[in-house]
Design a protein around this motif. Structure first.
Motif, PDB file in Angstrom:
ATOM      1  N   THR A 140      -4.915   9.438  -0.887  1.00  0.00           N
ATOM      2  CA  THR A 140      -3.764   9.565  -1.784  1.00  0.00           C
ATOM      3  C   THR A 140      -4.123  10.519  -2.922  1.00  0.00           C
ATOM      4  O   THR A 140      -5.291  10.889  -3.106  1.00  0.00           O
ATOM      5  N   ILE A 155      -7.806   4.764  -1.150  1.00  0.00           N
ATOM      6  CA  ILE A 155      -6.954   5.300  -2.213  1.00  0.00           C
ATOM      7  C   ILE A 155      -7.485   6.647  -2.687  1.00  0.00           C
ATOM      8  O   ILE A 155      -6.722   7.599  -2.919  1.00  0.00           O
ATOM      9  N   VAL A 179       1.696   3.184  -3.243  1.00  0.00           N
ATOM     10  CA  VAL A 179       0.722   4.057  -3.898  1.00  0.00           C
ATOM     11  C   VAL A 179       1.044   5.525  -3.627  1.00  0.00           C
ATOM     12  O   VAL A 179       0.725   6.402  -4.425  1.00  0.00           O
ATOM     13  N   ARG A 205       0.840  -1.214   0.000  1.00  0.00           N
ATOM     14  CA  ARG A 205       0.000   0.000   0.000  1.00  0.00           C
ATOM     15  C   ARG A 205       0.867   1.253   0.000  1.00  0.00           C
ATOM     16  O   ARG A 205       0.510   2.280  -0.618  1.00  0.00           O
TER      17      ARG A 205
END
Length: 348
Positions: free
Chosen positions: A104, A100, A50, A47
């Motif tokens: 992010t 996500i 990312v 992870r």
């Protein structure tokens, strides 16, 4: 005999016992392999990638079908880019998708693998909670936890007796799992436990690879099929659960819209299931009432196994997942199709 000698003998006997235990399980290579446990620690390691991923990168999320059916090494050989593999066995992708999108700036290509019963059924909330534990672990993990994972890696790579899983497969080798195999059965207290056997091992890129015995020993695959049969017939029909489905679909839609607005590309993949499993999916989540509406709401390219020969061709030993060799062929064919449809760019 003094205390020092007793202590030394105890150490020697303990070492001999552990060595014998390890050799015993190594004598069963069809069932057990030494490998890193695919837990929240290994997932968090991937992870983290990312955070620095660019718009050229690819992230894969989904549940176990996605983890089994895609092989990131073949993907890299075919396209030239190795995807970041965040697929999770036994967990719906929604929580990971939202993480996500919300946490992010990733705006590359997101491959969303879909297993309808684990994505759209209102009854999967417990699985979502388990997924949140993984996400929270990533964001809150301590230095001590990171160090513990780093120290455990060499041991897990080389010792079969450490085989275990957070999913608690019936044939895991940790003490907790072994104790669970002890059960007194009587007529008043039948043995109705959920006995899902572990039938795969993962590599360090988190590719799940089915054990060959699932193909060579149909009686072993049948044990897994029996587990699916123990609960699938009891899931309520669409008419009973339909009122809760729009709420689930809306959550995916909200995340998709935000991801697409910042330039992200989303691709939906509906992997194959054999009739033993799929007949229940059709009863519980009819394609025209759920999948078709889902694709429309997500407003992105979608690939359904019933529409492409290469997606429906493999025979799935347990009705739900591809064997390791078929996953390689499937991955290559699908990546080439995405390149052909201008959804991916070949870089090698």
């Amino acid at each position: 005999m003094n205390l020092k000698q007793s202590f030394l003998i105890a150490i020697i006997l303990g070492f001999i016992g552990l060595a014998a235990w390890e050799m015993y399980w190594r004598s069963k290579p069809d069932y057990y392999k030494a490998n890193l446990e695919d837990d929240r620690y290994l997932w968090a390691e991937h992870r983290a990638k990312v955070e620095s991923a660019t718009d050229k990168d690819i992230v894969i999320i989904g549940s176990s079908r996605t983890a089994f059916d895609f092989n990131t090494h073949v993907w890299e050989e075919t396209q030239g880019i190795k995807p970041i593999n965040l697929a999770t066995d036994g967990k719906p992708p929604l929580v990971f998708f939202e993480d996500i999108v919300e946490n992010t700036n990733f705006n590359g290509t997101l491959i969303l693998g879909i297993t309808p019963l684990l994505c759209f059924s209102p009854g999967v909330e417990q699985r979502n909670l388990e997924a949140k534990i993984w996400v929270n672990h990533y964001h809150n993990q301590t230095y001590a936890q990171k160090l513990g994972f780093w120290v455990s890696k060499p041991l897990e790579r080389h010792l079969v007796m450490l085989t275990s899983s957070e999913l608690e497969f019936y044939n895991d080798l940790d003490l907790k799992s072994l104790l669970k195999t002890i059960h007194i059965t009587t007529e008043e207290r039948p043995d109705n436990r959920f006995k899902l056997l572990k039938f795969s091992a993962n590599d360090e890129d988190r590719n799940l690879m089915m054990f060959p015995l699932m193909v060579t020993k149909p009686e072993f695959a049948e044990k897994v099929q029996n587990v699916w049969n123990s609960f699938l017939p009891h899931i309520p029909d669409y008419e009973i659960i339909k009122d809760g489905i729009p709420t689930v679909l809306k959550k995916y839609e909200v995340a998709a819209k935000k991801f697409q607005e910042r330039g992200g590309k989303l691709i939906l993949i509906r992997h194959k299931a054999e009739n033993g499993w799929n007949k229940h999916t059709k009863r519980i989540l009819p394609k025209s009432m759920v999948w078709d509406k889902f694709v429309q709401q997500m407003n992105c390219p979608a690939y359904h196994f019933e529409n492409y020969d290469f997606m429906s061709k493999p025979t799935l030993p347990d009705w739900s997942h591809m064997n390791a060799e078929d996953s390689k062929t499937y991955t290559k064919a699908l990546v080439n199709k995405l390149i052909e449809d201008n959804l991916l760019q070949k870089t090698n």
